[in-house]
Design a protein around this motif. Structure first.
Motif, short mmCIF file in Angstrom:
data_model
loop_
_atom_site.label_atom_id
_atom_site.label_comp_id
_atom_site.label_asym_id
_atom_site.label_seq_id
_atom_site.Cartn_x
_atom_site.Cartn_y
_atom_site.Cartn_z
N LEU A 211 0.82 -1.21 0.00
CA LEU A 211 0.00 0.00 0.00
C LEU A 211 0.85 1.26 0.00
O LEU A 211 0.42 2.31 -0.47
CB LEU A 211 -0.95 0.00 1.21
N ASP A 212 2.07 1.16 0.53
CA ASP A 212 2.96 2.33 0.44
C ASP A 212 4.06 2.12 -0.60
O ASP A 212 4.49 3.08 -1.24
CB ASP A 212 3.56 2.70 1.80
N ILE A 217 6.83 3.63 -5.81
CA ILE A 217 7.56 3.38 -7.06
C ILE A 217 6.88 4.06 -8.24
O ILE A 217 7.53 4.44 -9.21
CB ILE A 217 7.72 1.86 -7.32
N PHE A 218 5.55 4.26 -8.16
CA PHE A 218 4.89 5.03 -9.21
C PHE A 218 5.35 6.49 -9.17
O PHE A 218 5.20 7.22 -10.15
CB PHE A 218 3.37 4.95 -9.07
N GLY A 219 5.91 6.89 -8.02
CA GLY A 219 6.49 8.22 -7.94
C GLY A 219 7.84 8.30 -8.63
O GLY A 219 8.33 9.38 -8.91
N ILE A 220 8.43 7.13 -8.89
CA ILE A 220 9.71 7.07 -9.60
C ILE A 220 9.51 6.92 -11.10
O ILE A 220 10.17 7.55 -11.91
CB ILE A 220 10.56 5.89 -9.07
N THR A 221 8.59 6.03 -11.48
CA THR A 221 8.33 5.77 -12.90
C THR A 221 6.85 5.50 -13.11
O THR A 221 6.19 4.90 -12.25
CB THR A 221 9.15 4.56 -13.40
N LYS A 222 6.34 5.93 -14.25
CA LYS A 222 4.93 5.70 -14.58
C LYS A 222 4.77 4.48 -15.49
O LYS A 222 3.66 4.13 -15.86
CB LYS A 222 4.33 6.93 -15.29
N GLU A 223 5.89 3.83 -15.82
CA GLU A 223 5.87 2.69 -16.73
C GLU A 223 5.56 1.41 -15.95
O GLU A 223 6.37 0.97 -15.13
CB GLU A 223 7.23 2.56 -17.42
N PRO A 224 4.38 0.80 -16.19
CA PRO A 224 3.98 -0.40 -15.45
C PRO A 224 4.99 -1.54 -15.54
O PRO A 224 5.19 -2.27 -14.57
CB PRO A 224 2.65 -0.80 -16.11
#
Length: 340
Positions: A211-212, A217-224
């Protein structure tokens, strides 16, 4: 970054193969791994992550590679903090040392499947609703403040989650261990074993940790694809890390504060990105906030590395000058690593 379908398929096949092989080896001969075994496997997994990052660099450029390495380090550092809870779970259920490796392995596989679902949902939400970055960012800042406040509290106060409690009440269970079996038969009745409860606890607890870690990690990269692979490589070495640095965890007395800083930094990064991409009508009239700076990925990587190094060095230096009682005040009463 445009990831072809065959790359997704190949990644899934290789991941399944690696975990299946690992699970088969551990399952065939349950044992407590030696330090040499743990170090060997951990070196292999870390080497695989480094090589994978170089492959990303070659195929998609330096920015994507830096995003992968940064995300991998964040996931790995958060996983180290989670090992405290894994230690407590093993002690709470009195898992035999030779069975702990198998329980961890199955729990990690469960966690990976659930994280993949979580990542897919998060990616869709981000693509459809840019305001999700506000939610992720504020949540990470809140989590960081909470983690910093709890940094000196006793971590032995672990409580089973509701799903585990429900399973324990709903299904007949035995307190007797039957090796790595999750079901057994007693008095003609099929019952669940302690191994089933431990695996369920480890898997669901790791999902709560996600949950955190996933918003981070989405704050690092937006690439799934990079988000997923960073999680895969972080979880791959988690079992070996559990056995390799067990006693060392007690000396990382400021780890929670370091991780709190990282989460706060990434949370602010997400909020700034949300402001830059803003479409909410009640914020700046629904217009992008152009003055909001975007934190470059190279700076994120520098901050992550510096935070981890400083936290580890200061923790080890400070703990070496403390008495056992003083260290207990930071990390809780020392758990006997050899007794699990």
């Amino acid at each position: 970054m445009d990831v072809p379908t065959w790359v997704w398929i190949a990644t899934a096949v290789v991941t399944i193969a690696v975990f299946t092989f690992d699970l088969a080896v551990v399952g065939r001969r349950p044992h407590e791994p030696s330090m040499k075994e743990c170090a060997t496997y951990l070196s292999i997994y870390v080497g695989m992550a480094v090589i994978f990052g170089l492959g990303v660099w070659y195929a998609a450029g330096g920015t994507s590679a830096l995003e992968f390495y940064s995300g991998w380090l964040v996931e790995y550092s958060l996983s180290i903090d989670n090992l405290f809870i894994f230690l407590i779970i093993m002690a709470k259920f009195m898992v035999p040392r030779e069975l702990q490796q198998y329980a961890l392995m199955v729990g990690i596989v469960m966690a990976l499947v659930m994280r993949a679902i979580f990542i897919a949902v998060g990616a869709v939400a981000i693509n459809e609703f840019s305001w999700v970055f506000y939610v992720f960012g504020l949540f990470l800042v809140y989590t960081a403040v909470k983690l910093a406040k709890e940094g000196g509290e006793d971590e032995d106060e672990y409580e089973e989650n509701r799903l585990v409690l429900w399973v324990e009440k709903r299904f007949p269970a035995t307190k007797e261990w039957h090796g790595k079996k999750i079901f057994s038969v007693e008095n003609g009745k099929r019952v669940i074993t302690p191994m089933f409860i431990v695996i369920l606890t480890l898997g669901t607890t790791d999902l709560l940790f996600a949950l955190d870690s996933i918003p981070a990690i989405f704050g690092i990269t937006k690439e799934p694809y990079l988000v997923l692979t960073a999680n895969i490589f972080a979880l791959m070495g988690l079992r070996q890390l559990y056995f390799l640095i067990g006693g060392l965890l007690e000396r990382l007395i400021y780890l929670s504060y370091g991780l709190a800083f990282l989460l706060a930094f990434i949370g602010v990064k997400l909020i700034l990105h949300a402001m830059h991409e803003n479409k909410l009508s009640f914020i700046n009239g629904g217009e992008h906030i152009e003055w909001a700076p975007e934190i470059p990925i190279w700076l994120s990587l520098v901050v992550i590395l510096a935070t981890l190094v400083v936290t580890a060095v200061v923790s080890l230096w400070a703990s070496s000058r403390m008495s056992e009682q003083e260290r207990d005040a930071h990390t809780g009463p020392r758990r006997d690593w050899e007794d699990g």
